[in-house]
Design a protein around this motif. Structure first.
Motif, PDB file in Angstrom:
ATOM      1  N   PHE A  47      19.869  82.160  58.339  1.00 34.67           N
ATOM      2  CA  PHE A  47      18.520  82.252  58.213  1.00 34.67           C
ATOM      3  C   PHE A  47      17.624  81.990  59.411  1.00 34.67           C
ATOM      4  CE2 PHE A  47      20.654  81.532  54.244  1.00 34.67           C
ATOM      5  CZ  PHE A  47      20.322  82.659  53.406  1.00 34.67           C
ATOM      6  N   SER A  48      16.468  82.640  59.269  1.00 39.11           N
ATOM      7  CA  SER A  48      15.498  82.066  60.380  1.00 39.11           C
ATOM      8  C   SER A  48      14.654  80.771  59.369  1.00 39.11           C
ATOM      9  CB  SER A  48      14.635  83.247  60.333  1.00 39.11           C
ATOM     10  OG  SER A  48      13.636  83.809  59.452  1.00 39.11           O
ATOM     11  N   ALA A  49      13.859  80.391  60.412  1.00 36.10           N
ATOM     12  CA  ALA A  49      13.064  79.312  59.524  1.00 36.10           C
ATOM     13  C   ALA A  49      12.212  79.777  58.581  1.00 36.10           C
ATOM     14  CB  ALA A  49      12.134  78.435  61.008  1.00 36.10           C
ATOM     15  N   GLU A  50      11.543  80.969  58.939  1.00 38.35           N
ATOM     16  CA  GLU A  50      10.639  81.547  57.900  1.00 38.35           C
ATOM     17  C   GLU A  50      11.388  81.960  56.543  1.00 38.35           C
ATOM     18  OE1 GLU A  50       7.014  84.886  57.917  1.00 38.35           O
ATOM     19  OE2 GLU A  50       8.460  84.598  59.647  1.00 38.35           O
ATOM     20  N   ALA A  51      12.567  82.624  56.885  1.00 35.92           N
ATOM     21  CA  ALA A  51      13.498  83.220  55.739  1.00 35.92           C
ATOM     22  C   ALA A  51      14.079  81.912  54.748  1.00 35.92           C
ATOM     23  CB  ALA A  51      14.524  83.951  56.171  1.00 35.92           C
ATOM     24  N   PHE A  52      13.900  80.787  55.395  1.00 33.10           N
ATOM     25  CA  PHE A  52      14.586  79.829  54.799  1.00 33.10           C
ATOM     26  C   PHE A  52      13.546  78.964  54.127  1.00 33.10           C
ATOM     27  CE2 PHE A  52      17.005  75.585  54.455  1.00 33.10           C
ATOM     28  CZ  PHE A  52      18.053  76.222  53.760  1.00 33.10           C
ATOM     29  N   TYR A  53      12.294  79.125  54.351  1.00 31.72           N
ATOM     30  CA  TYR A  53      11.080  78.233  54.071  1.00 31.72           C
ATOM     31  C   TYR A  53      11.029  78.274  52.507  1.00 31.72           C
ATOM     32  CZ  TYR A  53       6.467  76.469  53.739  1.00 31.72           C
ATOM     33  OH  TYR A  53       5.316  75.574  53.149  1.00 31.72           O
ATOM     34  N   ASP A  54      11.281  78.940  51.560  1.00 30.68           N
ATOM     35  CA  ASP A  54      11.259  78.865  50.145  1.00 30.68           C
ATOM     36  C   ASP A  54      11.891  77.769  49.533  1.00 30.68           C
ATOM     37  OD1 ASP A  54      13.872  80.167  50.434  1.00 30.68           O
ATOM     38  OD2 ASP A  54      13.439  81.742  48.941  1.00 30.68           O
ATOM     39  N   ARG A  55      12.879  77.046  50.415  1.00 31.83           N
ATOM     40  CA  ARG A  55      13.650  76.039  50.010  1.00 31.83           C
ATOM     41  C   ARG A  55      13.118  74.824  50.532  1.00 31.83           C
ATOM     42  NH1 ARG A  55      19.924  78.551  51.077  1.00 31.83           N
ATOM     43  NH2 ARG A  55      19.041  80.588  50.961  1.00 31.83           N
ATOM     44  N   ALA A  56      11.889  74.763  51.249  1.00 30.99           N
ATOM     45  CA  ALA A  56      11.455  73.619  51.815  1.00 30.99           C
ATOM     46  C   ALA A  56      11.076  72.494  50.783  1.00 30.99           C
ATOM     47  CB  ALA A  56      10.062  73.927  52.516  1.00 30.99           C
ATOM     48  N   GLY A  57      10.795  72.736  49.373  1.00 28.25           N
ATOM     49  CA  GLY A  57      10.355  71.978  48.505  1.00 28.25           C
ATOM     50  C   GLY A  57      11.248  70.874  48.320  1.00 28.25           C
ATOM     51  N   ILE A  58      12.427  70.696  48.907  1.00 25.67           N
ATOM     52  CA  ILE A  58      13.479  69.510  48.613  1.00 25.67           C
ATOM     53  C   ILE A  58      13.086  68.519  49.554  1.00 25.67           C
ATOM     54  CG2 ILE A  58      15.320  71.100  47.592  1.00 25.67           C
ATOM     55  CD1 ILE A  58      16.851  70.992  50.055  1.00 25.67           C
ATOM     56  N   TRP A  59      12.387  68.986  50.580  1.00 22.29           N
ATOM     57  CA  TRP A  59      11.988  67.716  51.520  1.00 22.29           C
ATOM     58  C   TRP A  59      10.743  67.287  51.327  1.00 22.29           C
ATOM     59  CZ3 TRP A  59      15.217  71.954  53.455  1.00 22.29           C
ATOM     60  CH2 TRP A  59      16.423  71.663  53.952  1.00 22.29           C
ATOM     61  N   ALA A  60      10.636  65.951  51.177  1.00 25.21           N
ATOM     62  CA  ALA A  60       9.121  65.511  50.813  1.00 25.21           C
ATOM     63  C   ALA A  60       8.213  65.793  52.035  1.00 25.21           C
ATOM     64  CB  ALA A  60       9.305  64.108  50.436  1.00 25.21           C
ATOM     65  N   GLU A  61       8.673  65.923  53.217  1.00 23.89           N
ATOM     66  CA  GLU A  61       7.632  66.078  54.465  1.00 23.89           C
ATOM     67  C   GLU A  61       7.173  67.496  54.337  1.00 23.89           C
ATOM     68  OE1 GLU A  61      10.950  63.059  55.186  1.00 23.89           O
ATOM     69  OE2 GLU A  61      10.941  65.250  54.419  1.00 23.89           O
ATOM     70  N   PHE A  62       7.474  68.450  53.602  1.00 23.37           N
ATOM     71  CA  PHE A  62       7.514  69.757  53.638  1.00 23.37           C
ATOM     72  C   PHE A  62       7.224  70.669  52.347  1.00 23.37           C
ATOM     73  CE2 PHE A  62       9.783  69.087  57.445  1.00 23.37           C
ATOM     74  CZ  PHE A  62       9.052  69.892  58.568  1.00 23.37           C
ATOM     75  N   GLY A  63       7.207  69.610  51.382  1.00 24.00           N
ATOM     76  CA  GLY A  63       7.004  70.032  49.945  1.00 24.00           C
ATOM     77  C   GLY A  63       5.964  69.280  49.257  1.00 24.00           C
ATOM     78  N   LYS A  64       5.880  69.508  48.042  1.00 30.74           N
ATOM     79  CA  LYS A  64       4.792  68.885  47.093  1.00 30.74           C
ATOM     80  C   LYS A  64       5.420  68.807  45.750  1.00 30.74           C
ATOM     81  CE  LYS A  64       1.679  72.485  46.210  1.00 30.74           C
ATOM     82  NZ  LYS A  64       0.319  73.400  46.512  1.00 30.74           N
ATOM     83  N   ILE A  65       5.015  67.795  44.889  1.00 26.76           N
ATOM     84  CA  ILE A  65       5.272  67.597  43.472  1.00 26.76           C
ATOM     85  C   ILE A  65       4.292  68.534  42.682  1.00 26.76           C
ATOM     86  CG2 ILE A  65       5.839  66.147  41.404  1.00 26.76           C
ATOM     87  CD1 ILE A  65       6.365  63.817  43.726  1.00 26.76           C
ATOM     88  N   ILE A  66       4.738  69.224  41.879  1.00 28.53           N
ATOM     89  CA  ILE A  66       3.861  70.142  41.125  1.00 28.53           C
ATOM     90  C   ILE A  66       3.949  69.668  39.431  1.00 28.53           C
ATOM     91  CG2 ILE A  66       3.816  72.144  42.440  1.00 28.53           C
ATOM     92  CD1 ILE A  66       5.764  73.402  40.675  1.00 28.53           C
ATOM     93  N   CYS A  67       4.874  68.887  39.369  1.00 26.66           N
ATOM     94  CA  CYS A  67       4.982  68.236  37.527  1.00 26.66           C
ATOM     95  C   CYS A  67       6.095  67.066  37.877  1.00 26.66           C
ATOM     96  CB  CYS A  67       5.656  69.550  36.931  1.00 26.66           C
ATOM     97  SG  CYS A  67       5.850  68.994  35.197  1.00 26.66           S
ATOM     98  N   ILE A  68       5.679  66.150  37.167  1.00 31.38           N
ATOM     99  CA  ILE A  68       6.450  64.896  36.667  1.00 31.38           C
ATOM    100  C   ILE A  68       6.499  64.775  35.213  1.00 31.38           C
ATOM    101  CG2 ILE A  68       6.990  62.679  36.910  1.00 31.38           C
ATOM    102  CD1 ILE A  68       5.272  62.351  39.408  1.00 31.38           C
ATOM    103  N   SER A  69       7.766  65.128  34.650  1.00 34.92           N
ATOM    104  CA  SER A  69       7.928  65.001  33.211  1.00 34.92           C
ATOM    105  C   SER A  69       8.598  63.607  32.840  1.00 34.92           C
ATOM    106  CB  SER A  69       8.740  66.025  32.577  1.00 34.92           C
ATOM    107  OG  SER A  69       8.023  67.602  32.632  1.00 34.92           O
TER     108      SER A  69
END
Length: 237
Positions: A47-69
């Motif tokens: 994958f290119s970096a752009e195509a792989f970006y939808d998985r960036a949420g698993i890294w805290a440096e590139f993602g954000k938390i949207i819910c804590i239950s």
């Protein structure tokens, strides 16, 4: 032994995360370069970096938390209940609300946090995002200087490993083998990005996150040799 732990002293939790922006192109040039370097090993040449970006949420440096239950047990005479609630919305606000819960109700040395793969994902992710937002870490997440036996964290994945560090068992697989209702009856983690950014259905994600939290508690009960929760014992706040 976990059978000796007081269930009322444990806060069970799960988090849901997404990339910090919807599109790779929304990142500034420096962040794009950093993402390309960070993700290079995982995506390899597939994958290119752009195509792989939808998985960036698993890294805290590139993602954000949207819910804590979160969920916790209460006992009144012979009645057992498991209460769940969720924090969602803008990340700084949900992190502060979660911290407030820890400080007000789960701050003593007897209290523990429990998640599935929490030691590798949920706990460090929350701590890193708090630091990024200049939120002082609560005691339960501040591990600096603590000895291993002083860390107030439980991890159902670690408990299931029984010392075997060669394997990973997903929450979905573990609930299946232990005869626990699957929390993945609607969406799974790979779909959170689309549900959040494309359909904007945060309530669907909250429901999914709470189901995961309940599943963690169910696994913990099974590891203790106790009966799993019935639907009527679960209260959504």
């Amino acid at each position: 032994m976990i059978s000796k732990l007081n269930l009322e002293n444990i806060l069970f939790l799960d988090i849901e995360t997404v990339p910090e922006t919807q599109y790779f192109s929304d990142l500034d040039a420096t962040k794009q370069e950093l993402w390309e370097a960070k993700s290079k090993y995982q995506r390899k040449e597939d994958f290119s970096a752009e195509a792989f970006y939808d998985r960036a949420g698993i890294w805290a440096e590139f993602g954000k938390i949207i819910c804590i239950s979160v969920g916790y047990f209460t006992f009144k005479e012979e009645t057992r209940t498991f209460r769940t609630t969720s924090f969602y919305g803008e990340e700084p606000q949900l992190l502060k609300a979660f911290k407030s819960l820890l400080l007000s109700h789960f701050s003593s040395t007897k209290h523990l946090l429990c998640a599935h793969n929490g030691k590798e994902f949920d706990f460090p992710y929350i701590a890193r995002r708090m630091i990024i937002h200049n939120i002082e870490l609560p005691y339960k997440l501040n591990l600096f200087g603590k000895k291993p036996w002083e860390v107030p964290h439980l991890d159902t994945l670690e408990l299931w490993k029984f010392g075997d560090y060669k394997t990973y068992t997903s929450l979905k697989l573990l609930t299946n083998v232990l005869g626990i209702p699957s929390p993945k009856d609607d969406i799974d983690g790979s779909e959170v990005y689309k549900v959040y950014y494309e359909t904007n259905d945060i309530q669907r994600i909250v429901n999914y996150c709470e189901k995961d939290t309940i599943a963690v508690a169910q696994i913990f009960l099974r590891l203790r040799g106790e009966a799993i929760l019935k639907d009527e014992e679960i209260i959504h706040i």
